[in-house]
Design a protein around this motif. Structure first.
Motif: not given
Length: 467
Positions: A441-467
């Protein structure tokens, strides 16, 4: 334990190399955590997440006979604070620091709050919880606490949370246990040894099932679980050994008891599932009871559980588990006992203490590990790519899984520990799989995130700290 002499304990990042951002398989994470200094990750975008102040509040709210004074400003965060303290049950006050107070200091407001707390509730102990504003303006909480302790002849204990020292909410538990160890729990030379095992749990730990198992197995224990008492904490210094229901939450207390008082920490995993509960009870019985009696009790319970579990199998079901580490590892093992396949573990954090469990899972299905406290967009992305048959987590996050069309089981209201936990968890999982109507019931068209956002890799926003 030299840290007791310090104003603050070291953060989980410093002590254990804790990571709060990661995506990869179990083996890769274990490799990373075995390094002397794991490379910290940062997020270039972050939605939300609990901090050390919330962690401290969760634990303070469970201490019977206490009042907590939150030394900080009013605002929208107060709603969250109220929820946490009401869940724990202990009363609380907030000093309502305003703009002038943040510049000139709010010592007088703090003293007035302590006076009011004592007059209203006559508590056994008062905690003063610092917050981020106080950490910046450097109010002299210690002097106010010492003055009021002398006036009322009860402990008035500062807890120096700031909200920005650590990215792990469990550091708030460390701050509370550090304050208790530093100011309250003292060695009594006249105290007799306690012929029992400390059973230690912390904020929100449901204990009815495991307490029943302890009694059935004939194990003598000092109850330091659920609602904590100062008396039980004091007795813990003289016990034979300690065993935790959740080692992550209580690690600071366990380490301090062992290092400062010689109370051995029994390094056993959480009592979840058939095998996990058996190992845990036998470890406790070896220190505070009869292994023979415990074994007889275990065999009886396992035989009774086996009959019902035949009808609640997860054979071939791919499972995504989204819980704090100790619960996640325990439920993952139970999922395998039911025939399921663990596809991913979504954790709040991971540190060097989890390496052995990660290595164990690397040798099994080597599941993906997502560390994402408070980041539903990363979770939704991972769920979309892994497409598990069943999601197991907490209610608020389970909604996201249901909206992604995945059968979801929320364990918030379940006592997951012990043999009673087995009898609750298995039907919950089976029911979620049998009744996918909500997800459909909930799934059709219910996500609040855009397809372009979800097409990125899961760790797209995770970066290693630069020392």
């Amino acid at each position: 334990m030299n840290e007791i002499r310090q104003r603050l304990p070291r953060t989980r990042e410093k002590r254990k190399g804790a990571l709060t951002a990661f995506y990869g398989d179990s083996a890769s994470l274990a490799d990373e955590l075995e390094k002397e200094e794991p490379r910290q990750r940062i997020r270039t975008y972050s939605e939300t997440g609990d901090d050390e102040v919330i962690g401290a509040i969760r634990l303070l709210g469970r201490i019977h006979g206490s009042v907590t004074i939150i030394h900080g400003p009013p605002g929208c965060g107060a709603i969250k604070l109220e929820d946490e303290l009401r869940a724990g049950g202990s009363p609380w006050l907030i000093t309502n620091i305003e703009e002038n107070d943040s510049i000139l200091g709010a010592d007088d407001k703090l003293r007035e709050a302590v006076d009011r707390a004592y007059r209203t509730w006559r508590p056994e102990i008062i905690f003063i919880l610092a917050t981020s504003v106080v950490a910046i303006n450097n109010d002299d909480i210690q002097s106010a606490a010492t003055e009021k302790e002398d006036q009322f002849d009860i402990p008035v204990i500062p807890v120096f949370a700031a909200g920005f020292r650590s990215k792990t909410a469990v550091y708030g538990y460390d701050l509370v246990f550090h304050a208790l160890a530093k100011y309250v729990l003292k060695e009594d030379p006249d105290a007799l040894p306690l012929p029992a095992v400390n059973v230690i749990g912390t904020a929100g730990t449901r204990t009815n099932h495991i307490v029943k198992d302890l009694n059935g197995a004939g194990i003598s224990y000092n109850n330091v679980v659920g609602g904590l008492t100062i008396a039980a904490l004091q007795q813990s210094l003289n016990a034979l050994a300690s065993i935790a229901i959740d080692k992550d939450d209580s690690r600071y207390l366990l380490d301090w008891l062992e290092e400062a008082h010689g109370v051995v920490h029994l390094q056993e995993t959480a009592p979840i599932g058939l095998a996990g509960t058996e190992r845990w009870l036998l470890a406790a019985a070896g220190a505070g009871g009869s292994t023979e009696q415990a074994q007889a009790y275990i065999e009886e319970k396992q035989a009774a559980a086996a009959i019902g579990l035949k009808q609640q199998r997860l054979d071939g079901v791919s499972v995504f588990i989204d819980l704090p580490p100790e619960q996640a590892f325990g439920i993952a093992e139970f999922v395998e006992e039911l025939g399921g396949e663990v596809a991913a573990l979504s954790l709040t954090h991971a540190d060097s203490s989890h390496v052995s469990r990660l290595r164990e899972w690397a040798g099994r299905s080597n599941p993906q590990v997502l560390i994402q406290p408070g980041q539903p967009f990363e979770k939704i992305n991972a769920l979309g790519k892994l497409k598990p048959g069943l999601y197991i987590g907490l209610g608020e996050a389970a909604v996201w899984a249901a909206r992604a069309g995945i059968a979801a089981a929320a364990v918030d209201s379940v006592d997951v520990y012990g043999f009673g936990g087995v009898q609750e968890l298995a039907p919950l999982f089976a029911k979620a799989l049998r009744n996918p109507s909500l997800s459909r019931y909930l799934s059709p068209g219910s996500t609040s995130y855009r397809a372009g956002w979800l097409s990125k890799s899961v760790n797209w926003h995770i970066k290693q700290e630069v020392k």
